[in-house]
Scaffold this active site. Structure first.
Site, PDB file in Angstrom:
ATOM      1  N   CYS A 338      -3.676   5.141  -2.096  1.00 49.26           N
ATOM      2  CA  CYS A 338      -5.075   4.910  -1.747  1.00 49.26           C
ATOM      3  C   CYS A 338      -5.954   4.965  -2.994  1.00 49.26           C
ATOM      4  O   CYS A 338      -7.169   4.922  -2.894  1.00 49.26           O
ATOM      5  CB  CYS A 338      -5.552   5.930  -0.707  1.00 49.26           C
ATOM      6  SG  CYS A 338      -5.384   7.625  -1.271  1.00 49.26           S
ATOM      7  N   GLU A 371      -6.227  -0.091  -0.795  1.00 51.94           N
ATOM      8  CA  GLU A 371      -4.887   0.511  -0.724  1.00 51.94           C
ATOM      9  C   GLU A 371      -3.886  -0.454  -1.364  1.00 51.94           C
ATOM     10  O   GLU A 371      -4.000  -1.672  -1.179  1.00 51.94           O
ATOM     11  CB  GLU A 371      -4.538   0.724   0.762  1.00 51.94           C
ATOM     12  CG  GLU A 371      -3.377   1.612   1.037  1.00 51.94           C
ATOM     13  CD  GLU A 371      -3.745   3.073   1.286  1.00 51.94           C
ATOM     14  OE1 GLU A 371      -4.929   3.427   1.374  1.00 51.94           O
ATOM     15  OE2 GLU A 371      -2.803   3.877   1.394  1.00 51.94           O
TER      16      GLU A 371
END
Ligand SMILES: C[S@@+](CC[C@H](N)C(=O)[O-])C[C@H]1O[C@@H](n2cnc3c(N)ncnc32)[C@H](O)[C@@H]1O
Length: 379
Positions: A338, A371
């Protein structure tokens, strides 16, 4: 954001902002939650693609950033209750809270529940986190995308439920509700569950896998995008598999059908307990979970694995962890991240591996976050 990264981002925002995009939310600009609502969604994806390709320029690139629903996607919202307001921190300021009636990133039921709570909690003492006095610190709303189940938790500074009477009918309308204690100086939106008002968990389903989600456990913020990424991870999984930073076992269980065995490692005990329960609920027999620090586990276990799946927190993996991974001599590493910046640093450090595939997914529309998913092969 570090200075160089911030400069890159603001430059890209100017480039892609364009004209005539009206932000969905009345609090845009004031609320610290979103930065991109005045950029069309198409341009947000282009911006993120250029950002990721700029960061990874010498090692990998993406052709596109896979999209999401641009709004109403979040599976969890942590609403601060302070200074007579209920909402989110003001952009660039920890000391101020923006009072919001609803949020376009929250899913529909979450918004409805929040609106009801704003009225019902009128008169309940909130918590001044600057002076450290008061009662109600956070309202946490979690909504499972595919089952529609809703959990509402209340984080308080003392282990007392002063809300029950006010919320009697409201609790009937949600699937789960708990009281969580956060009695320290740290500004935490989680804590020991001192009362289960109703059930204490919600279920989510990803294809045939059921996940039980409890108040303090991590679950991905955007289920649609997470599911796409898990399907991709499944397609790359094989043999004896190690899933580090496994949370409630979400990936471990999802990929179990493609592996001979899966070992999931996670350091939060509540998550490991939920992972074990999830394994049993799904009657999956080839997965086991270990409660441990990922680096310590890898250092102390010389078992040979064919596939390593890693999904670390934003800080990525530290040098010791990278060294342990290098010593494992794995054939394949699947790295979900992330935080592209720490992911890029880690991929550079894993110089014995070549990047076989690299993808970016828009898990967090309207925000600067993105992401990435990299599949690495031993050279
Ligand atoms: C980004 S989440 C990923 C969870 C899971 N893979 C998923 O898809 O839901 C990172 C997880 O790593 C755990 N974690 C953080 N530091 C850790 C460490 N040093 N060792 C083991 N687990 C850790 C956190 O508790 C969290 O559950």
């Amino acid at each position: 954001m570090k200075r160089k990264k911030r400069k890159l981002f603001y430059g890209l925002m100017d480039k892609y902002r364009g004209e005539g995009v009206v932000p969905e939310c009345a609090h845009f600009g004031e609320c610290g939650g979103c930065m991109f609502q005045d950029i069309s969604y198409e341009n947000q994806l282009l911006l993120k693609k250029e950002y990721v390709n700029g960061l990874f320029q010498d090692i990998a690139s993406v052709d596109e950033v896979f999209p999401s629903y641009p709004f109403n996607y979040r599976t969890r919202m942590d609403l601060v209750t302070a200074f007579g307001k209920k909402g989110f921190r003001r952009s660039g300021s920890y000391r101020h809270v923006v009072d919001v009636e609803s949020c376009p990133l929250m899913q529909t039921q979450s918004n409805e529940k929040f609106m009801e709570l704003r009225n019902l909690l009128e008169g309940v003492e909130d918590y001044d986190y600057l002076k450290h006095s008061g009662y109600l610190r956070y309202i946490i709303i979690r909504e499972a995308r595919f089952t529609g189940e809703v959990m509402v938790n209340f984080v308080t500074s003392v282990p007392e439920n002063r809300l029950s009477i006010k919320l009697y009918d409201f609790i009937e309308s949600v699937d789960s509700s708990s009281m969580l204690l956060s009695d320290g100086l740290a500004d935490l939106s989680y804590g020991a569950q001192f009362q289960t008002i109703k059930k204490g968990f919600i279920n989510e389903t990803f294809d045939s896998i059921v996940y039980k989600i409890t108040p303090n456990t991590f679950f991905q913020s955007n289920s649609e995008v997470a599911l796409k990424m898990y399907r991709r991870i499944l397609s790359e999984t094989g043999g004896n598999t190690l899933d580090l930073y496994c949370g409630i076992g979400s990936i471990s269980l999802y990929v179990a059908s493609a592996a001979s065995n899966v070992t999931g490692v996670e350091m939060v005990e509540e998550s490991v307990n939920a992972a074990i329960e999830n394994r049993d609920i799904n009657e999956i027999e080839n997965v086991n979970f270990v409660c441990a620090d990922a680096a310590s586990y890898v250092k102390e276990n010389s078992t040979s694995f064919d596939t390593l799946i890693i999904d670390p927190p934003r800080s990525g993996m530290d040098p010791k962890m990278i060294q342990h991974i290098k010593e494992m001599k794995l054939d394949k590493i699947i790295y979900m991240s992330c935080n592209p910046a720490t992911c890029r640093d880690n991929l550079r450090e894993l110089e014995d591996y070549r990047i076989e595939s690299f993808e970016a997914y828009d898990m967090f529309p309207q925000t600067p976050h993105v992401e990435t998913l990299a599949v690495l092969r031993k050279k």
